[in-house]
Design a protein around this motif. Sequence first.
Motif, short mmCIF file in Angstrom:
data_model
loop_
_atom_site.label_atom_id
_atom_site.label_comp_id
_atom_site.label_asym_id
_atom_site.label_seq_id
_atom_site.Cartn_x
_atom_site.Cartn_y
_atom_site.Cartn_z
N ARG A 85 0.88 -1.17 -0.03
CA ARG A 85 -0.03 0.02 0.10
C ARG A 85 0.80 1.07 -0.20
O ARG A 85 1.97 1.18 0.55
CB ARG A 85 -0.86 -0.01 1.23
CG ARG A 85 -2.04 -0.86 1.23
CD ARG A 85 -2.86 -0.85 2.48
NE ARG A 85 -3.05 0.38 3.02
CZ ARG A 85 -3.39 1.19 4.13
NH1 ARG A 85 -3.24 0.24 5.19
NH2 ARG A 85 -3.88 2.22 4.03
N HIS A 86 0.16 2.32 -0.74
CA HIS A 86 1.19 3.60 -0.55
C HIS A 86 0.22 4.63 0.17
O HIS A 86 0.59 5.95 -0.28
CB HIS A 86 1.59 3.76 -1.76
CG HIS A 86 0.93 4.01 -2.93
ND1 HIS A 86 0.39 5.15 -3.37
CD2 HIS A 86 0.19 2.93 -3.68
CE1 HIS A 86 -0.57 4.96 -4.39
NE2 HIS A 86 -0.73 4.02 -4.52
N CYS A 87 -0.52 4.42 0.83
CA CYS A 87 -1.44 5.44 1.45
C CYS A 87 -1.42 4.95 2.95
O CYS A 87 -1.34 4.13 3.54
CB CYS A 87 -2.78 5.49 0.99
SG CYS A 87 -3.10 6.44 0.02
N VAL A 88 -1.08 6.24 3.93
CA VAL A 88 -0.97 5.84 5.34
C VAL A 88 -2.15 7.03 5.73
O VAL A 88 -2.63 7.98 5.25
CB VAL A 88 0.50 6.62 5.82
CG1 VAL A 88 0.68 8.10 5.36
CG2 VAL A 88 0.58 6.22 7.16
N ASP A 89 -2.73 6.36 6.94
CA ASP A 89 -3.55 7.07 7.58
C ASP A 89 -3.24 8.53 8.06
O ASP A 89 -2.30 8.54 8.66
CB ASP A 89 -4.56 6.25 8.86
CG ASP A 89 -5.58 6.79 9.17
OD1 ASP A 89 -6.70 6.16 8.86
OD2 ASP A 89 -5.72 7.70 10.01
N VAL A 90 -4.06 9.58 7.76
CA VAL A 90 -3.69 10.92 8.24
C VAL A 90 -3.47 11.03 9.67
O VAL A 90 -2.67 11.82 10.27
CB VAL A 90 -4.83 11.93 7.57
CG1 VAL A 90 -4.71 12.08 6.24
CG2 VAL A 90 -6.09 11.72 8.21
N SER A 91 -3.98 10.11 10.48
CA SER A 91 -3.91 10.36 12.12
C SER A 91 -2.46 9.64 12.42
O SER A 91 -2.16 10.02 13.45
CB SER A 91 -5.00 9.44 12.69
OG SER A 91 -4.92 8.34 12.45
N PHE A 139 2.83 11.73 9.92
CA PHE A 139 2.15 12.79 9.30
C PHE A 139 1.70 14.01 9.90
O PHE A 139 2.14 15.18 9.54
CB PHE A 139 1.20 12.30 8.69
CG PHE A 139 0.30 13.20 7.64
CD1 PHE A 139 1.03 13.79 6.41
CD2 PHE A 139 -0.99 13.88 7.72
CE1 PHE A 139 0.40 14.67 5.59
CE2 PHE A 139 -1.63 14.41 7.09
CZ PHE A 139 -0.92 15.23 5.78
N PHE A 179 -13.18 13.90 7.67
CA PHE A 179 -12.15 14.27 6.87
C PHE A 179 -12.44 15.10 5.61
O PHE A 179 -13.35 14.40 4.98
CB PHE A 179 -11.29 13.00 7.00
CG PHE A 179 -10.70 12.42 8.08
CD1 PHE A 179 -9.57 12.90 8.70
CD2 PHE A 179 -11.35 11.24 8.56
CE1 PHE A 179 -9.10 12.29 9.93
CE2 PHE A 179 -10.97 10.81 9.76
CZ PHE A 179 -9.86 11.05 10.30
N ARG A 232 -11.78 11.56 2.48
CA ARG A 232 -10.71 10.42 2.35
C ARG A 232 -9.87 10.66 3.64
O ARG A 232 -9.63 11.76 4.23
CB ARG A 232 -9.77 10.52 1.35
CG ARG A 232 -10.62 9.98 0.10
CD ARG A 232 -9.59 9.92 -1.02
NE ARG A 232 -8.32 9.35 -0.66
CZ ARG A 232 -7.05 9.82 -1.42
NH1 ARG A 232 -6.92 10.58 -2.00
NH2 ARG A 232 -6.04 9.06 -0.91
N HIS A 233 -9.46 9.59 4.41
CA HIS A 233 -8.41 9.84 5.36
C HIS A 233 -7.19 9.11 5.06
O HIS A 233 -6.47 8.78 6.26
CB HIS A 233 -9.07 9.50 6.77
CG HIS A 233 -9.58 8.05 6.70
ND1 HIS A 233 -8.87 6.88 7.14
CD2 HIS A 233 -10.75 7.69 6.62
CE1 HIS A 233 -9.55 6.02 7.34
NE2 HIS A 233 -10.74 6.07 6.73
N CYS A 234 -6.83 9.07 4.04
CA CYS A 234 -5.44 8.36 3.71
C CYS A 234 -4.78 9.48 2.91
O CYS A 234 -5.18 9.74 1.90
CB CYS A 234 -5.54 6.98 3.05
SG CYS A 234 -5.41 5.70 4.12
N VAL A 235 -3.39 9.37 3.02
CA VAL A 235 -2.65 10.57 2.28
C VAL A 235 -1.66 9.65 1.67
O VAL A 235 -0.87 8.52 2.04
CB VAL A 235 -2.20 11.56 3.19
CG1 VAL A 235 -0.91 10.97 4.29
CG2 VAL A 235 -1.53 12.84 2.36
N LEU A 244 -5.92 19.19 4.24
CA LEU A 244 -6.73 18.38 4.81
C LEU A 244 -7.49 18.87 5.89
O LEU A 244 -6.68 19.70 6.85
CB LEU A 244 -5.54 17.18 5.57
CG LEU A 244 -6.25 16.31 6.22
CD1 LEU A 244 -7.16 15.20 5.79
CD2 LEU A 244 -5.44 15.49 7.18
#
Lengths: 275, 275
Positions: free
Chosen positions: A9-15, A19, B2, B9-12, B103
């Motif tokens: 995967r190349h998306c990380v949770d913004v929480s 980040f 978000f 969306r909540h993945c960056v 965001l």
Amino acid sequence: MFLLNGESRHCVDVSDRGFQYGDGLFETIAVCNGRPLFLQRHLDRLLKGCRRLHIPPPDLSLLESEARQLSAGADVAVLKLILTRGSGGRGYRQPEQIVPTRLFSLHPSPNYPDCYQTDGIVARFCEWRLAINPGFAGIKHMNRLEQVMARAEWQHDTVQEGLMFDSDDRIVEGTMSNLFFVKDGILHTPLLVNCGIAGILRQIVIEFAVRNGLALSEGHFSKQNVLEADEVFVTNSVIGIWPVKQLEKQCFCVGRVTRAIQQWYAGAHKLEANL
Amino acid sequence: MFLLNGESRHCVDVSDRGFQYGDGLFETIAVCNGRPLFLQRHLDRLLKGCRRLHIPPPDLSLLESEARQLSAGADVAVLKLILTRGSGGRGYRQPEQIVPTRLFSLHPSPNYPDCYQTDGIVARFCEWRLAINPGFAGIKHMNRLEQVMARAEWQHDTVQEGLMFDSDDRIVEGTMSNLFFVKDGILHTPLLVNCGIAGILRQIVIEFAVRNGLALSEGHFSKQNVLEADEVFVTNSVIGIWPVKQLEKQCFCVGRVTRAIQQWYAGAHKLEANL
């Protein structure tokens, strides 16, 4: 190619605190002949960083196996490993249970011209300063705005690296490399107790100097010290060893010590890459 | 809830420079009665940060409309806005075309007990220092490891805030708040030219003091200056104004000036929330 906590995967949770606050560490590893070079040293530095930031130590054998898995198919590449404190907590406060996030990403080699190694590079001094904070000195944490701002000081490709000072006007390192210079046969490199990143290749060069009876001075140096040097070079795991042929208006020869270290490192690199 | 570049969306993407280097800015906005409070001031500070970091200024009307959209349904909440330099570039070098990532995230109000406002909080001094870097002073950038490390110095809920010094032993701010103290009728607050975040509520309190003829001293202060104060309080957009009733072993009364500022701010808050 990406591996986020073992998944493609190349998306990380913004929480993720990486980040939100830059709350984490990273390593940039050269890959050659399908092998991540000096992996053990990179993982050792990561561990040191974890201890400093109180991030629970990751499972090293897992990191090692993922690093090898991702590198296996690559002839020449760059492997980046990010380890963050994971998600959670309220504001700056850390969560009680820290579950670190680990991310591997494989990138094409930057493909710098050979002449940077053979003839040397042009470097400049940066205006932007490295703030003094002994608590973070040496480790490769994710708060890198200082380097971003310093690297933005020049656009021309005629300059390959910028050297940075700390707020007390001592020279520390390049934006992406460590600095060495030779004066009267003595190898000098800035002491990284107040700021700066203790590079893997920097450590390898220091060990080489010690083993080969080359006089080494790790200390605090000024702009003038560097400008008056006989030889200057910068190091980083991906670029290797670049002699500096010009720094601002001062020209340098690629000298005997630099060549000896380059040659020796070429051998160590070959061995590490099993070539 | 978000909103990432306008989408729910909540993945960056891990290539985002906010994740890679903390290359961005943020704002933490109190929401009350469906309204993001002092939004214009927050956006102004964001713009100031963009200028400092050379991030292209965002479309403010778009940010404003998204902020209002996300806040609309919330009685009391916290709205966080992150603006990064987006993806791209090689290493620290910025891409030629910068497309910032924006965001918004809406969070439950932390719900601190009322007594923090009425009776005051207990604070401590942190060991971890704020590094001196005038280039970043005042702005709310995403390199926040110093605050994370300082906040990790205590776990007990008996202490609500930690005050931080810079590397020259001057007191600067709390881990998540700005600091004020009153001595002989004069309101004091640290000058944020070397480090620290210029809080929105800090600015509001300063304006209040100026407008009401309250003597104000913005300068460099020591630990001793704070310990010898008649009144101490901390401010932040989400918590409002918390008197400090105890700092280490020193106790303070919630004094006349603190109460006046709290009372006045309660009115401004009500007005802003359209209550």
